[in-house]
Motif scaffolding. Structure first.
Motif, short mmCIF file in Angstrom:
data_model
loop_
_atom_site.label_atom_id
_atom_site.label_comp_id
_atom_site.label_asym_id
_atom_site.label_seq_id
_atom_site.Cartn_x
_atom_site.Cartn_y
_atom_site.Cartn_z
N ASN A 247 -12.26 41.45 14.32
CA ASN A 247 -12.31 39.74 14.12
C ASN A 247 -13.63 38.99 14.26
O ASN A 247 -13.63 37.91 14.30
N ARG A 248 -14.71 39.68 14.10
CA ARG A 248 -16.01 38.96 14.20
C ARG A 248 -16.30 38.50 12.91
O ARG A 248 -15.75 39.13 11.99
N LYS A 249 -17.13 37.25 12.78
CA LYS A 249 -17.33 36.72 11.25
C LYS A 249 -18.77 37.09 10.95
O LYS A 249 -19.52 37.14 11.89
N ILE A 250 -18.85 37.22 9.79
CA ILE A 250 -20.33 37.45 9.20
C ILE A 250 -20.88 36.43 8.28
O ILE A 250 -19.89 36.32 7.23
N ALA A 251 -21.74 35.79 8.27
CA ALA A 251 -22.18 34.69 7.31
C ALA A 251 -23.57 35.38 6.36
O ALA A 251 -24.48 35.63 7.27
N VAL A 252 -23.51 34.98 5.23
CA VAL A 252 -24.57 35.25 4.24
C VAL A 252 -25.09 34.02 3.74
O VAL A 252 -24.27 33.20 3.34
N ASN A 253 -26.02 33.83 3.29
CA ASN A 253 -26.98 32.91 2.70
C ASN A 253 -26.87 33.09 1.29
O ASN A 253 -26.99 33.98 0.68
N LEU A 254 -26.53 31.67 0.66
CA LEU A 254 -26.53 31.96 -1.08
C LEU A 254 -27.64 31.21 -1.58
O LEU A 254 -27.79 30.02 -1.13
N SER A 255 -28.06 31.54 -2.78
CA SER A 255 -28.70 30.74 -3.52
C SER A 255 -28.21 30.09 -4.76
O SER A 255 -27.21 30.67 -5.09
N ALA A 256 -28.83 28.93 -5.11
CA ALA A 256 -28.02 28.52 -6.41
C ALA A 256 -28.01 29.18 -7.57
O ALA A 256 -26.93 29.24 -8.28
N VAL A 257 -28.79 30.10 -7.78
CA VAL A 257 -28.90 30.93 -8.60
C VAL A 257 -27.58 32.08 -8.73
O VAL A 257 -26.84 32.30 -9.89
N GLN A 258 -27.35 32.58 -7.49
CA GLN A 258 -26.43 33.55 -7.40
C GLN A 258 -24.88 32.77 -7.75
O GLN A 258 -23.84 33.20 -8.52
N LEU A 259 -24.80 31.47 -7.28
CA LEU A 259 -23.42 30.48 -7.67
C LEU A 259 -23.38 30.34 -9.18
O LEU A 259 -22.24 30.02 -9.48
N LYS A 260 -24.39 30.21 -9.76
CA LYS A 260 -24.38 30.04 -10.98
C LYS A 260 -23.82 31.13 -11.97
O LYS A 260 -23.58 30.94 -13.11
N GLN A 261 -23.73 32.57 -11.48
CA GLN A 261 -23.54 33.57 -12.14
C GLN A 261 -21.92 33.48 -12.49
O GLN A 261 -21.22 33.28 -11.49
N ASP A 262 -21.67 33.89 -13.63
CA ASP A 262 -20.31 33.86 -14.06
C ASP A 262 -19.37 34.66 -13.32
O ASP A 262 -18.21 34.68 -13.01
N ASP A 263 -19.86 35.96 -13.18
CA ASP A 263 -19.20 36.90 -12.34
C ASP A 263 -19.18 36.81 -10.84
O ASP A 263 -18.90 37.81 -10.25
N PHE A 264 -20.11 35.59 -10.46
CA PHE A 264 -20.18 35.76 -8.83
C PHE A 264 -18.88 36.03 -8.00
O PHE A 264 -18.87 36.83 -7.07
N VAL A 265 -17.88 35.18 -8.29
CA VAL A 265 -16.73 35.12 -7.55
C VAL A 265 -15.92 36.60 -7.67
O VAL A 265 -15.55 37.15 -6.50
N GLU A 266 -15.86 37.07 -8.61
CA GLU A 266 -15.31 38.39 -8.70
C GLU A 266 -16.16 39.50 -7.80
O GLU A 266 -15.51 40.19 -7.46
N LYS A 267 -17.31 39.28 -8.09
CA LYS A 267 -18.10 40.41 -7.22
C LYS A 267 -17.93 40.31 -5.89
O LYS A 267 -17.64 41.50 -5.02
N VAL A 268 -17.71 39.13 -5.16
CA VAL A 268 -17.56 38.71 -3.95
C VAL A 268 -16.18 39.25 -3.52
O VAL A 268 -16.05 40.15 -2.60
N LEU A 269 -15.14 39.06 -4.31
CA LEU A 269 -13.85 39.48 -4.02
C LEU A 269 -13.61 41.24 -4.18
O LEU A 269 -13.11 41.72 -3.41
N ALA A 270 -14.50 41.72 -5.19
CA ALA A 270 -14.39 43.16 -5.22
C ALA A 270 -15.14 43.86 -4.02
O ALA A 270 -14.61 44.77 -3.46
N ILE A 271 -16.04 43.15 -3.53
CA ILE A 271 -16.80 43.79 -2.33
C ILE A 271 -15.98 43.59 -1.23
O ILE A 271 -15.78 44.26 -0.20
N ILE A 272 -15.29 42.51 -0.95
CA ILE A 272 -14.47 42.26 0.49
C ILE A 272 -13.27 43.23 0.31
O ILE A 272 -12.86 43.95 1.34
#
Ligand code: C2E
Ligand code: CA
Ligand code: CA
Ligand code: CA
Length: 279
Positions: free
Chosen positions: A111-136
């Motif tokens: 139950n530890r949390k892990i935080a990562v930093n995001l850049s604006a360029v990443q957030l603008k990618q159309d597939d960003f959300v899918e990629k994050v969900l696939a990784i988790i």
């Protein structure tokens, strides 16, 4: 004979040339670094003030350069953003962080949390959300354990795209944190439209908090606003016991900073996990 303006143009030209050669070189080196994954993640602990347990970490990237040694983000992040290279690098960061969290769980640190930093360029990618969900999904991480740190500047860079992406991630349970809070030019009003779980008060408000009454008032106010909106508050750059005591008195939820530890390799964090909570 050259006029003085010609000389200064000549000078400017040389400088520009030098700069573009440097950039060309860095570009080449960064592409190689992505290819060879010359990255390492360091982790900095976050402590819950009430329980004094290490409840999570922030992942911070380092570049293990073959000849220059370990390079800090300021030496390459801006450039990687400008060239779009941050997309591949950022994906590596999220994947590696999740893999690490999984490994800690296998060692019994749950139950530890892990935080990562995001850049604006990443957030603008159309597939960003899918990629994050696939990784988790791949690493079987509970969405609540992953926290995405975004700055106000990152949000304002393309507010609509950021809002859409963050809403989708948040609806899946991923935690969103506003980094360097208080330093952006934006107003507080954007907070009410965003799915934010926590505010991270910038180090600049913490440095002089023991002496500066204005900093004290600002930090108190930020904590109250955050709590009234059901957000938690973390103070970054906490270096002294006195700063820690003031923040505890104000009802701040978590702290991060050299008082606890500098960012360290993964093995070092394990020691803090066991010490902090007795597993
Ligand atoms: P940040 O997200 O604000 O991270 C906090 C920075 O403050 C870290 O520097 C950390 O080492 C430093 N710090 C932590 N506690 C203290 C303290 O008590 N006193 C002082 N003086 N400094 C402290 P670092 O690791 O050099 O990172 C700098 C910035 O680079 C980060 O600022 C973040 O914006 C960016 N960055 C780091 N990793 C990544 C990444 O994976 N992706 C992206 N997009 N940006 C990253
Ligand atoms: Ca951060
Ligand atoms: Ca920060
Ligand atoms: Ca900061």
């Amino acid at each position: 004979k050259k006029t003085s303006s010609e000389t200064s143009f000549q000078f400017f030209d040389n400088q520009m040339q030098e700069l573009s050669i440097k950039h060309l070189h860095l570009d080449k080196e960064l592409r190689r670094a992505i290819q060879n994954q010359e990255w390492e993640l360091f982790y900095q602990p976050k402590m819950d003030i009430a329980t004094q347990a290490v409840v999570g970490v922030e992942a911070l990237i380092r570049w293990r350069h073959p000849s220059k040694g370990l390079l800090a983000p300021f030496e390459f992040i801006d450039f990687a953003e400008q060239r779009g290279l941050i997309v591949a690098m950022g994906e590596w960061v999220i994947r590696t962080a999740c893999q690490q969290l999984k490994q800690w769980e296998e060692m019994g640190f749950m139950n530890r949390k892990i935080a990562v930093n995001l850049s604006a360029v990443q957030l603008k990618q159309d597939d960003f959300v899918e990629k994050v969900l696939a990784i988790i999904a791949e690493y079987q991480i509970a969405p609540r354990q992953l926290e995405l740190e975004v700055t106000e500047t990152t949000l304002m860079n393309n507010f609509q795209a950021a809002l859409t992406a963050l809403k989708r991630l948040s609806s899946r349970g991923i935690a969103i944190s506003i980094d360097d809070f208080g330093t952006g030019y934006s107003s507080l009003s954007y907070l009410k439209n965003l799915p934010v779980n926590s505010l991270k008060i910038d180090r600049s408000f913490i440095i002089d908090i023991c002496q500066d009454e204005n900093d004290q008032k600002i930090v108190k106010m930020l904590i109250n606003i955050a709590h009234s909106m059901n957000m938690t508050v973390i103070a970054e750059g906490v270096e002294t016991q006195s700063q820690f005591h003031i923040l505890a008195e104000y009802g701040c939820d978590e702290i991060q900073g050299y008082l606890l530890s500098k960012p360290v390799p993964a093995e070092e964090i394990v020691k803090m996990f066991s010490k902090g909570t007795g597993k």
